[in-house]
Each structure stands twice: as C-alpha cells, then as structure tokens.
Design a protein around this motif. Structure first.
Motif, PDB file in Angstrom:
ATOM      1  N   THR A  30       0.817  -1.215   0.000  1.00  0.00           N
ATOM      2  CA  THR A  30       0.000   0.000   0.000  1.00  0.00           C
ATOM      3  C   THR A  30       0.849   1.262   0.000  1.00  0.00           C
ATOM      4  N   ARG A  31       2.123   1.157   0.327  1.00  0.00           N
ATOM      5  CA  ARG A  31       2.994   2.343   0.368  1.00  0.00           C
ATOM      6  C   ARG A  31       3.872   2.468  -0.885  1.00  0.00           C
ATOM      7  N   TYR A  32       3.803   1.479  -1.765  1.00  0.00           N
ATOM      8  CA  TYR A  32       4.709   1.454  -2.905  1.00  0.00           C
ATOM      9  C   TYR A  32       4.060   2.023  -4.160  1.00  0.00           C
ATOM     10  N   ALA A  33       4.870   2.731  -4.954  1.00  0.00           N
ATOM     11  CA  ALA A  33       4.487   2.950  -6.339  1.00  0.00           C
ATOM     12  C   ALA A  33       4.588   1.609  -7.061  1.00  0.00           C
ATOM     13  N   MET A  34       3.692   1.391  -7.999  1.00  0.00           N
ATOM     14  CA  MET A  34       3.659   0.121  -8.739  1.00  0.00           C
ATOM     15  C   MET A  34       3.622   0.404 -10.230  1.00  0.00           C
ATOM     16  N   GLY A  35       4.018  -0.593 -10.990  1.00  0.00           N
ATOM     17  CA  GLY A  35       4.020  -0.383 -12.427  1.00  0.00           C
ATOM     18  C   GLY A  35       3.844  -1.674 -13.201  1.00  0.00           C
ATOM     19  N   TRP A  36       3.513  -1.512 -14.464  1.00  0.00           N
ATOM     20  CA  TRP A  36       3.472  -2.620 -15.415  1.00  0.00           C
ATOM     21  C   TRP A  36       4.539  -2.375 -16.473  1.00  0.00           C
ATOM     22  N   PHE A  37       5.222  -3.444 -16.819  1.00  0.00           N
ATOM     23  CA  PHE A  37       6.237  -3.421 -17.852  1.00  0.00           C
ATOM     24  C   PHE A  37       5.980  -4.612 -18.761  1.00  0.00           C
ATOM     25  N   ARG A  38       6.570  -4.579 -19.937  1.00  0.00           N
ATOM     26  CA  ARG A  38       6.379  -5.718 -20.841  1.00  0.00           C
ATOM     27  C   ARG A  38       7.652  -5.972 -21.637  1.00  0.00           C
ATOM     28  N   GLN A  39       7.773  -7.205 -22.086  1.00  0.00           N
ATOM     29  CA  GLN A  39       8.923  -7.582 -22.913  1.00  0.00           C
ATOM     30  C   GLN A  39       8.446  -8.477 -24.038  1.00  0.00           C
ATOM     31  N   ALA A  40       8.632  -7.997 -25.246  1.00  0.00           N
ATOM     32  CA  ALA A  40       8.287  -8.769 -26.435  1.00  0.00           C
ATOM     33  C   ALA A  40       9.498  -9.597 -26.845  1.00  0.00           C
ATOM     34  N   GLY A  42      12.700 -10.861 -28.361  1.00  0.00           N
ATOM     35  CA  GLY A  42      13.792 -10.192 -29.038  1.00  0.00           C
ATOM     36  C   GLY A  42      13.927  -8.718 -28.745  1.00  0.00           C
ATOM     37  N   LYS A  43      13.128  -8.211 -27.794  1.00  0.00           N
ATOM     38  CA  LYS A  43      13.168  -6.789 -27.472  1.00  0.00           C
ATOM     39  C   LYS A  43      13.491  -6.578 -26.002  1.00  0.00           C
ATOM     40  N   GLU A  44      13.896  -5.347 -25.692  1.00  0.00           N
ATOM     41  CA  GLU A  44      14.157  -4.977 -24.302  1.00  0.00           C
ATOM     42  C   GLU A  44      12.842  -4.839 -23.542  1.00  0.00           C
ATOM     43  N   ARG A  45      12.923  -5.025 -22.235  1.00  0.00           N
ATOM     44  CA  ARG A  45      11.761  -4.773 -21.401  1.00  0.00           C
ATOM     45  C   ARG A  45      11.437  -3.281 -21.446  1.00  0.00           C
ATOM     46  N   GLU A  46      10.150  -2.953 -21.542  1.00  0.00           N
ATOM     47  CA  GLU A  46       9.765  -1.545 -21.650  1.00  0.00           C
ATOM     48  C   GLU A  46       8.675  -1.182 -20.661  1.00  0.00           C
ATOM     49  N   PHE A  47       8.665   0.073 -20.324  1.00  0.00           N
ATOM     50  CA  PHE A  47       7.661   0.625 -19.431  1.00  0.00           C
ATOM     51  C   PHE A  47       6.302   0.658 -20.118  1.00  0.00           C
ATOM     52  N   VAL A  48       5.261   0.329 -19.371  1.00  0.00           N
ATOM     53  CA  VAL A  48       3.892   0.418 -19.868  1.00  0.00           C
ATOM     54  C   VAL A  48       3.109   1.478 -19.095  1.00  0.00           C
ATOM     55  N   SER A  49       3.099   1.337 -17.771  1.00  0.00           N
ATOM     56  CA  SER A  49       2.299   2.259 -16.972  1.00  0.00           C
ATOM     57  C   SER A  49       2.738   2.202 -15.513  1.00  0.00           C
ATOM     58  N   THR A  50       2.593   3.305 -14.799  1.00  0.00           N
ATOM     59  CA  THR A  50       2.873   3.325 -13.372  1.00  0.00           C
ATOM     60  C   THR A  50       1.768   4.059 -12.628  1.00  0.00           C
ATOM     61  N   ARG A  58      -1.003   8.707 -12.373  1.00  0.00           N
ATOM     62  CA  ARG A  58      -0.802   7.584 -13.292  1.00  0.00           C
ATOM     63  C   ARG A  58      -0.036   8.066 -14.514  1.00  0.00           C
ATOM     64  N   ASN A  59       0.825   7.203 -15.009  1.00  0.00           N
ATOM     65  CA  ASN A  59       1.587   7.517 -16.214  1.00  0.00           C
ATOM     66  C   ASN A  59       1.487   6.353 -17.191  1.00  0.00           C
ATOM     67  N   TYR A  60       1.521   6.681 -18.470  1.00  0.00           N
ATOM     68  CA  TYR A  60       1.394   5.662 -19.517  1.00  0.00           C
ATOM     69  C   TYR A  60       2.420   5.902 -20.612  1.00  0.00           C
ATOM     70  N   ALA A  61       2.878   4.816 -21.192  1.00  0.00           N
ATOM     71  CA  ALA A  61       3.673   4.918 -22.407  1.00  0.00           C
ATOM     72  C   ALA A  61       2.775   5.440 -23.522  1.00  0.00           C
ATOM     73  N   ASP A  62       3.363   6.194 -24.432  1.00  0.00           N
ATOM     74  CA  ASP A  62       2.571   6.746 -25.535  1.00  0.00           C
ATOM     75  C   ASP A  62       1.871   5.654 -26.338  1.00  0.00           C
ATOM     76  N   SER A  63       2.509   4.504 -26.435  1.00  0.00           N
ATOM     77  CA  SER A  63       1.973   3.422 -27.259  1.00  0.00           C
ATOM     78  C   SER A  63       0.683   2.826 -26.695  1.00  0.00           C
ATOM     79  N   VAL A  64       0.401   3.053 -25.396  1.00  0.00           N
ATOM     80  CA  VAL A  64      -0.796   2.451 -24.792  1.00  0.00           C
ATOM     81  C   VAL A  64      -1.781   3.504 -24.281  1.00  0.00           C
ATOM     82  N   LYS A  65      -1.387   4.761 -24.356  1.00  0.00           N
ATOM     83  CA  LYS A  65      -2.225   5.839 -23.825  1.00  0.00           C
ATOM     84  C   LYS A  65      -3.577   5.839 -24.530  1.00  0.00           C
TER      85      LYS A  65
END
Length: 116
Positions: A30-40, A42-50, A58-65
């Motif tokens: 309950t005290r932590y910021a949390m986020g979602w990340f994804r990895q396709a 052959g690609k690097e892990r990338e930020f999705v949302s926090t 809340r923050n979102y990657a442009d690709s999912v906004k």
C-alpha cells in the motif's frame, strides 16, 4: 520481502480486451508505487504504466495511452491493468513491479498474445 503474482494473460484477437491482475503479499504494498512493464520476443523490457500509492498519479507509455488503464485496490493488495483495443504489437510478457524507492520487486510475468 514482497511477492508479486500476475494473472489474466491469454490469447485475444486484435481489438479485444484483457484485464491483468497482480496480487502482492505483505502490507507494504500500500505504500509502494507500482508499475506494469512488458517484454516482447527479441526486445528490451519496456515501461507500460505506473501508479502511485494513492491512485492519484498515473503515467502511460505513448503506445498504450488511451487504450490501457492502470488501477490498484490497496485493500486487496492488487494492481490491475485494463487493456482495451489490443493490437498485435501489444504481444509480450507483462510484468508487474514495485518497491519503496525503485522497482525492486518483480512478478514472474503473464503472457499476452494478440492475434491479427
């Protein structure tokens, strides 16, 4: 120590929806910021949302906004990612992560596959 367990992934057609869940052990969630990340493949892990601990920032990657929505239920120690209008390029393993300062706790990931 916090353990994170994701669920809700699967195979869906383009344009469909999925809701991912991430259940955390321990009250510290309950005290932590949390986020979602994804990895396709052959690609690097990338930020999705926090999201901050109070659900107020809340923050979102442009690709999912506009298509994905992050939320959390601190009473249930659960983080969510509602994914709508899914595209084949959203195919990846999705991870939830969190921590007191940086993202030091990670789940094992859940596979999301979007067919065209």
């Amino acid at each position: 120590q916090v353990q994170l367990v994701e669920s809700g992934g699967g195979l869906v057609q383009a344009g469909g929806s999925l809701r991912l869940s991430c259940v955390a052990s321990g009250r510290a969630f309950t005290r932590y910021a949390m986020g979602w990340f994804r990895q396709a493949p052959g690609k690097e892990r990338e930020f999705v949302s926090t999201i901050n601990w109070s659900n107020s920032n809340r923050n979102y990657a442009d690709s999912v906004k506009g298509r994905f929505t992050i939320s959390r239920d601190n009473a249930q120690n659960t983080l969510y990612l509602q994914m709508n209008s899914l595209k084949p390029e959203d195919t990846a393993v999705y991870y939830c992560a969190g921590g007191p300062v940086s993202y030091i706790y990670w789940g094992q990931g859940t596979q999301v596959t979007v067919s065209s």
